[in-house]
Structure formats: C-alpha cells, structure tokens
Design an enzyme around this catalytic site. Structure first.
Site, PDB file in Angstrom:
ATOM      1  N   ASP A 139       0.852  -1.201   0.000  1.00 44.07           N
ATOM      2  CA  ASP A 139       0.000   0.000   0.000  1.00 44.07           C
ATOM      3  C   ASP A 139       0.887   1.250   0.000  1.00 44.07           C
ATOM      4  O   ASP A 139       0.593   2.223   0.689  1.00 44.07           O
ATOM      5  CB  ASP A 139      -0.932  -0.008   1.218  1.00 44.07           C
ATOM      6  CG  ASP A 139      -2.152   0.888   1.015  1.00 44.07           C
ATOM      7  OD1 ASP A 139      -2.430   1.267  -0.145  1.00 44.07           O
ATOM      8  OD2 ASP A 139      -2.826   1.214   2.016  1.00 44.07           O
ATOM      9  N   LYS A 141       1.956   4.565  -1.132  1.00 43.73           N
ATOM     10  CA  LYS A 141       1.289   5.681  -1.824  1.00 43.73           C
ATOM     11  C   LYS A 141       1.630   6.936  -1.030  1.00 43.73           C
ATOM     12  O   LYS A 141       2.111   6.840   0.115  1.00 43.73           O
ATOM     13  CB  LYS A 141      -0.223   5.446  -1.862  1.00 43.73           C
ATOM     14  CG  LYS A 141      -0.857   5.266  -0.493  1.00 43.73           C
ATOM     15  CD  LYS A 141      -2.341   5.024  -0.595  1.00 43.73           C
ATOM     16  CE  LYS A 141      -2.940   4.796   0.780  1.00 43.73           C
ATOM     17  NZ  LYS A 141      -4.353   4.497   0.769  1.00 43.73           N
ATOM     18  N   ASN A 144       1.131   7.375   2.692  1.00 45.53           N
ATOM     19  CA  ASN A 144       1.864   6.521   3.628  1.00 45.53           C
ATOM     20  C   ASN A 144       3.362   6.818   3.669  1.00 45.53           C
ATOM     21  O   ASN A 144       4.149   6.045   4.209  1.00 45.53           O
ATOM     22  CB  ASN A 144       1.612   5.040   3.297  1.00 45.53           C
ATOM     23  CG  ASN A 144       0.185   4.641   3.655  1.00 45.53           C
ATOM     24  OD1 ASN A 144      -0.441   5.296   4.504  1.00 45.53           O
ATOM     25  ND2 ASN A 144      -0.342   3.620   3.019  1.00 45.53           N
ATOM     26  N   ASP A 161       1.901   2.631   7.918  1.00 46.48           N
ATOM     27  CA  ASP A 161       0.720   1.828   7.578  1.00 46.48           C
ATOM     28  C   ASP A 161       1.064   0.477   6.946  1.00 46.48           C
ATOM     29  O   ASP A 161       0.978   0.299   5.729  1.00 46.48           O
ATOM     30  CB  ASP A 161      -0.231   2.623   6.664  1.00 46.48           C
ATOM     31  CG  ASP A 161      -1.590   1.917   6.574  1.00 46.48           C
ATOM     32  OD1 ASP A 161      -1.749   0.878   7.232  1.00 46.48           O
ATOM     33  OD2 ASP A 161      -2.463   2.410   5.841  1.00 46.48           O
ATOM     34  N   THR A 180      -5.058   0.800  -3.409  1.00 47.35           N
ATOM     35  CA  THR A 180      -5.711   2.041  -3.798  1.00 47.35           C
ATOM     36  C   THR A 180      -5.578   2.155  -5.315  1.00 47.35           C
ATOM     37  O   THR A 180      -4.454   2.072  -5.820  1.00 47.35           O
ATOM     38  CB  THR A 180      -4.995   3.222  -3.114  1.00 47.35           C
ATOM     39  OG1 THR A 180      -4.888   2.911  -1.726  1.00 47.35           O
ATOM     40  CG2 THR A 180      -5.744   4.525  -3.297  1.00 47.35           C
TER      41      THR A 180
END
Ligand code: ATP
Length: 352
Positions: A139, A141, A144, A161, A180
C-alpha cells in the site's frame, strides 16, 4: 494467538489529539506518563463477532504487529508496544511530526531533481530493507510516506501503515485484492500471485490516473501512460528512464528497490550525469495540482465512508441485532456503489 499487554492503555499513556484516521480507527498523540515522551497511538477497532462487518479481524492486526516488530529501519515507522482490550487494539508507535512528504513538497516554490532524489533514496532504502526481509508493503502511496520533522534540515522519510503488508515464506503463493486504484500493480488487479515487485510498480504522480477509478484500473492494465511534454518538459531523460523501468507489466522485468538504488538517476556515474540532474527540476505547478486533486479524492472517500457508516448505524438502530444479515448486505451494496468492485476491500487476501 499473540498476546498483547492487557493493562488499560490510559493508565500508562495520556491520550491527546487526533493525528489522523484510517478505515478502522484513529491515530492520536499519546504521552507516556512514566517518561513524558510523546508517541502516536493507533487505535484499531476489532470486529465484535464473526458476522460483523465493522472493525478488523484480530488476526490481521496480529499480522501487522508481527511485521512491524521484525522491521527496524530509520525509514520505517517503529512499533513500541501493543495493548489490547475487548473492543480494540492500541499500537504505540513512533510519533511522526512532519506530515506527509507530498504536502511538504507542495508548499515549496521549486524542487530540483537532486532534492527529490534525496527523498526518493530514503524511500528506496526503507523498501529495499523490507524486501530483503521478504516483506511487501502493498500500500505504498503518498499518504503513507511521512516526514519525521519538516523543520529539520534533512528530515527523515518514514514509511507508515503496514496494514496490508505481507511476509512471504518460501514456496508460498499469495494473492490479494487490496490497494488504492491509482497506485496498484496490474498483477493485483488480475488477482495473480504476488511478490515484493508489486511495491515497485508506481510513480509518485500516478500517471495512470483516469477520470474514474475504473478508467484508472484500465490504464494500469494496459500500461497506458505517456510522458506528455506539458508535464515532463523539465524532466531529465535519466528520470524518465527510471520511471519507465518501474512501470513494467511483467513483475520479473521490473526494477527491484536494490536496482533502483544504483540506477544512474539515483546514483550518477559521472559529472555529466550529476550536472544533468541538477539542471532538471520538478514541475511544481503540476505537482501542486496533482496534490490538491489527491487531497480532494481522499476527503471524498472519507465523506463517503462516513455516510456509509452513519447509514449503517441508523439501520442497526432501526432493526436491532437480529437483522445482522440485512446490515451486511446494505454495507456491501454501499461498497460496490462507490468503489471499483472489491479492490478497495482492505486486508483481504489469500495464500496457499
Ligand atoms: P488505512 O485505512 O489507510 O489503512 P490505517 O487505519 O491503517 O489507515 P494509518 O494509515 O496507519 O491508519 O494512519 C492513519 C493516518 O494517521 C495517517 O494517514 C497519518 O496521517 C496518521 N498517522 C499514522 N501513523 C502516524 C504516526 N506514527 N505519527 C503521526 N501520524 C500518524
């Protein structure tokens, strides 16, 4: 089953302001009563029962904790402690005061590639470290990637995260649908076996961004992107080469984090390459536009999530506990209405 501290977290920590929120709870500033040291507390609501759709499976938080405990690196958020009560788990983590890297950059008037690379290097060092430990983040992105302290002359990058992270064990086949849309790799959309390479198929500005999430996902599948002169006229060829070697559909052909760290854009081989890098800069007008759009999308998602939650609460009140199945259906319908089917369903995965 992992056992965490059973003390009441409030006996040991004074709970302060909210720093941020995620899908399953809040992150708040906390002060350790014994030492006065400030930390962040990630308060995660647990599922009440097997049929409940609200909250997290305990097992999934155990996985996040186990992974964080195994990672000690300057560019990865550190975990100090974990407390549990019947309804929630509280992770005491390193307090990261500098906010998101992208917000910090968006405040600047200009940024040379050399400055951008200093941040990129730190991200790659954190990612390369976790990949060496067979951990994929899944994840990565802008939201984060945070900064330790934006007032420091050389702030440290902190990757946060690890809620979707996974540690690969040899011979294991692991698939996941989480992520995402703007930042996921094609193999996730295809529900193919994953590897740490999925963390590498991204560029900070999501060149695949479409008008809708569906369009974005289609663009990723087709690897449909181009270096439009309007956006990339100030970008060096070395930077474009770097991006091209990451936006590759075949996972085995994609650059690894370690390879990235020795790419000439990150580690120039001679003076000419250094000079080229220094002359190139980030197009700040476009960056600011992208960041504003990203923030807008985050708020939109947050409002949609709140609406879903409120409607769910109303339904609970109206029908009582025996209507659990009806509530489950309701929330499923809401999920598919606002997001591309299943891709945003968090922490859902399979391994065999
Ligand atoms: P998601 O739903 O995206 O998975 P989450 O519930 O796992 O989120 P995080 O992403 O870890 O939660 O944190 C939510 C927000 O809280 C972050 O976007 C960030 O703004 C803030 N935050 C998280 N960790 C810290 C920290 N260590 N220090 C300061 N702020 C933090």
């Amino acid at each position: 089953m992992a056992v965490f501290k059973l003390d009441n977290v409030e006996d040991l920590y004074e709970i302060g302001n909210v720093l941020g929120s995620g899908h399953f709870g809040q992150v708040r500033e906390v002060r350790e009563r014994a030492t006065g040291v400030l930390w962040a507390g990630k308060f995660l609501k647990l599922k009440k029962g097997a049929g409940s759709r609200l909250g997290l499976e305990r097992k999934s938080v155990e996985k996040e904790v186990e992974i964080l405990q195994s990672l000690q690196h300057q560019n990865i958020m550190a975990l100090k402690d974990v407390f549990e009560s019947r309804a929630e788990l509280v992770l005491i983590i390193e307090l990261i005061k500098g906010g998101e890297l992208f917000d910090f950059i968006a405040e600047k008037e200009n940024l040379t590639e050399t400055e951008a690379i200093e941040f990129m290097k730190q991200i790659l060092e954190g990612v390369s470290y976790m990949h060496q430990k067979n951990v994929a983040h899944f994840d990565l992105k802008p939201e984060n990637i945070m900064l330790s302290d934006k007032r420091a002359p050389n702030p440290d990058i902190k990757i946060i995260d690890f809620g979707m992270a996974h540690r690969f064990i040899q011979g294991e086949e692991y698939k996941s649908l989480g992520g995402t849309p703007q930042y996921i790799a094609p193999e996730i959309i295809n529900y193919e076996p994953l590897s740490t390479a999925a963390d590498m198929c991204l560029s900070g500005l999501s060149p695949f961004q479409g008008e809708t999430d569906e369009e974005t996902l289609r663009n990723i599948m087709a690897m449909n992107y181009e270096f439009e002169p309007h956006y990339f006229s100030q970008t060096s060829n070395m930077a474009k080469d770097f991006i091209q070697k990451l936006l590759v559909k075949d996972q085995s052909e994609r650059m690894t984090a370690e390879e990235c760290l020795v790419h000439p854009w990150i580690k120039p081989l001679n003076r000419t390459q250094i000079a080229k890098r220094n002359r190139s800069s980030i197009n700040m007008k476009n960056f600011k536009k992208f960041n504003a759009r990203r923030k807008w999308k985050m708020s939109f998602n947050m409002v949609s999530a709140c609406n879903r939650f409120c409607r769910l609460q109303l339904l609970c009140k109206a029908h009582g506990p025996e209507q659990q199945e009806l509530r489950d259906c309701e929330s499923d319908q809401e999920d598919t209405g606002t997001k591309p089917a299943s891709l945003l369903r968090r922490r859902l995965s399979s391994s065999s």
